[in-house]
Design an enzyme around this catalytic site. Structure first.
Site, PDB file in Angstrom:
ATOM      1  CE  LYS A 177      -1.072 -15.776   9.307  1.00 16.33           C
ATOM      2  NZ  LYS A 177       0.348 -15.406   9.504  1.00 16.33           N
ATOM      3  CG  ASP A 210       2.687 -13.780   7.629  1.00 15.70           C
ATOM      4  OD1 ASP A 210       2.617 -14.719   6.813  1.00 15.70           O
ATOM      5  OD2 ASP A 210       2.787 -13.965   8.859  1.00 15.70           O
ATOM      6  CG  ASP A 234      -7.826  -5.093  -1.943  1.00 16.45           C
ATOM      7  OD1 ASP A 234      -7.730  -4.410  -2.978  1.00 16.45           O
ATOM      8  OD2 ASP A 234      -8.036  -4.605  -0.811  1.00 16.45           O
ATOM      9  CG  ASP A 238      -3.156  -1.298  -3.107  1.00 17.56           C
ATOM     10  OD1 ASP A 238      -3.722  -1.598  -4.175  1.00 17.56           O
ATOM     11  OD2 ASP A 238      -3.550  -0.372  -2.358  1.00 17.56           O
TER      12      ASP A 238
HETATM   13  C1  IPM Z   1      -9.336  -2.919  -6.006  1.00 20.44           C
HETATM   14  C2  IPM Z   1     -10.035  -1.938  -5.124  1.00 20.44           C
HETATM   15  C3  IPM Z   1     -11.420  -2.470  -4.766  1.00 20.44           C
HETATM   16  C4  IPM Z   1     -11.250  -3.780  -4.047  1.00 20.44           C
HETATM   17  C5  IPM Z   1     -12.302  -1.501  -3.953  1.00 20.44           C
HETATM   18  C6  IPM Z   1     -12.411  -0.160  -4.601  1.00 20.44           C
HETATM   19  C7  IPM Z   1     -13.650  -2.094  -3.674  1.00 20.44           C
HETATM   20  O1  IPM Z   1      -9.294  -1.683  -3.981  1.00 20.44           O
HETATM   21  O2  IPM Z   1      -9.861  -3.184  -7.111  1.00 20.44           O
HETATM   22  O3  IPM Z   1      -8.275  -3.417  -5.643  1.00 20.44           O
HETATM   23  O4  IPM Z   1     -11.116  -3.799  -2.819  1.00 20.44           O
HETATM   24  O5  IPM Z   1     -11.255  -4.818  -4.708  1.00 20.44           O
HETATM   25 MN    MN Z   2      -7.394  -2.716  -3.947  1.00 16.19          MN
END
Ligand code: IPM
Ligand code: MN
Length: 331
Positions: A177, A210, A234, A238
């Site tokens: 960013k 973003d 992180d 996801d």
């Molecule tokens: C991940 C998880 C961890 C992170 C947490 C559980 C601390 O979300 O491995 O992605 O934020 O790295």
């Molecule tokens: Mn994570």
């Protein structure tokens, strides 16, 4: 060849269930492993107060790799187990690369994508810089800094360039960013550009984080390898899981590429306490994390066999899925 020494931290919730299936599949693939269980996580903390004592951490250093299920229980306040166990291992064992591969067909697309996110794993907002004053009062102050070192950014960038250089497309995107986080962004961009000059065959790109979120959904095929900061990585991974068949399939490797200690392998998902013992937990993410571990241990053929076995659809309970994958890799 001697057996690989593996420390197993099943952890909390569905962690032990999915880890058991991963170990079953490794053995079915014919890889000789010598496992030692470590009882760590929220449940252990509730019982006797240990999160990860320095003595235990030193015991872990003697292993070739660590296989982790998931940690965290609803009874323990957020941050205690995450910082005290998972992040402590990442920092103390210098697991500076978090490598997360994604393969799948995003919703609304016809063709599958395949890309890898390299997330810096020991710096950024995760170091815990900052503090709070007058907590719980109307005058509360909280700061949370982001620490970025030239050394940390360079070694992470170099790992990403090495990986991109080894892949057919040879393409690497820096995600940050830089238009707002100008101090950290400047360091990342300059370091990335300097490392790039050592890899003339790698084509590079830059996306703001973003915008990368839009591309993950609308145009994931543009990506080959991505390198990014700890917190952006992180969040982005996801989303990577969500567009690649779901978080139940997302695997990860916490690597110490210098091999000064064991690397750690874990699914991206959490401990999912709501489905413990129901058989609903999908062990594929843990099994694919075990395959990443086998890659790192030099057992690439077994790892490829496990990945092919997981590529075919499989349904059933946690153990049925593990049994089906194990049967496929045996054949
Ligand atoms: C991940 C998880 C961890 C992170 C947490 C559980 C601390 O979300 O491995 O992605 O934020 O790295
Ligand atoms: Mn994570």
């Amino acid at each position: 060849m001697r057996a690989h020494k593996i420390a197993v931290i099943g952890g909390d919730g569905i962690g032990p269930e999915v880890t058991a299936e991963a170990i079953k599949v490794i053995r079915a693939a014919g890889v000789d492993i010598d496992t030692t269980d470590f009882d760590l996580g929220g449940a252990r903390y509730m019982r006797d107060g240990e999160i990860l004592a320095d003595g235990t951490l030193n015991e872990l250093r003697a292993f070739d790799c660590i296989l982790l299920g998931a940690v965290g229980t609803p009874e323990v306040p957020p941050g205690v187990i995450e910082r005290g166990l998972l992040l402590k291992m990442r920092f103390e064992l210098d697991l500076y690369i978090n490598q997360r591969p994604f393969v799948g067909t995003a919703p609304g697309h016809n063709e599958s994508h395949e890309f890898v996110v390299i997330r810096e794993n020991t710096e950024g907002p995760y170091v815990g810089e900052g503090g709070a004053l007058r907590v719980g009062t109307p005058n509360e102050v909280a700061t949370q800094g982001s620490v970025n070192t030239r050394f940390g950014v360079e070694r992470c960038s170099r790992h990403a360039f090495e990986l991109a250089n080894s892949r057919p497309r040879k393409h690497l995107t820096l995600v940050h960013k830089t238009n707002v986080l100008t101090f950290a962004g400047g360091l990342w961009q300059r370091t990335f550009d300097e490392v790039a000059s050592d890899y003339p065959d790698v084509n590079t790109a830059y996306n703001h984080v973003d915008a990368a979120c839009i591309y993950f959904v609308q145009d994931p095929h543009r990506y080959d390898v991505i390198v990014t900061d700890n917190l952006f990585g992180d969040i982005l991974t996801d989303l990577g899981g969500a567009v690649s068949g779901g978080i139940g399939l997302a695997s990860s490797a916490n690597l110490n590429p210098a091999r000064t200690g064991p690397s750690m392998f874990e699914p991206v998902h959490g401990s999912a306490p709501d489905i413990v013992g129901t058989g609903e937990a999908n062990p594929i993410a843990a099994i694919l994390s075990a395959a990443l571990m086998l890659d790192f241990l030099g057992e690439g053929a077994a790892a490829d066999g496990i990945r092919s076995a997981c590529a075919e659809p499989v349904t059933g309970t946690t153990t049925e899925v593990g049994d089906a994958v194990a049967a496929r890799v045996r054949n």
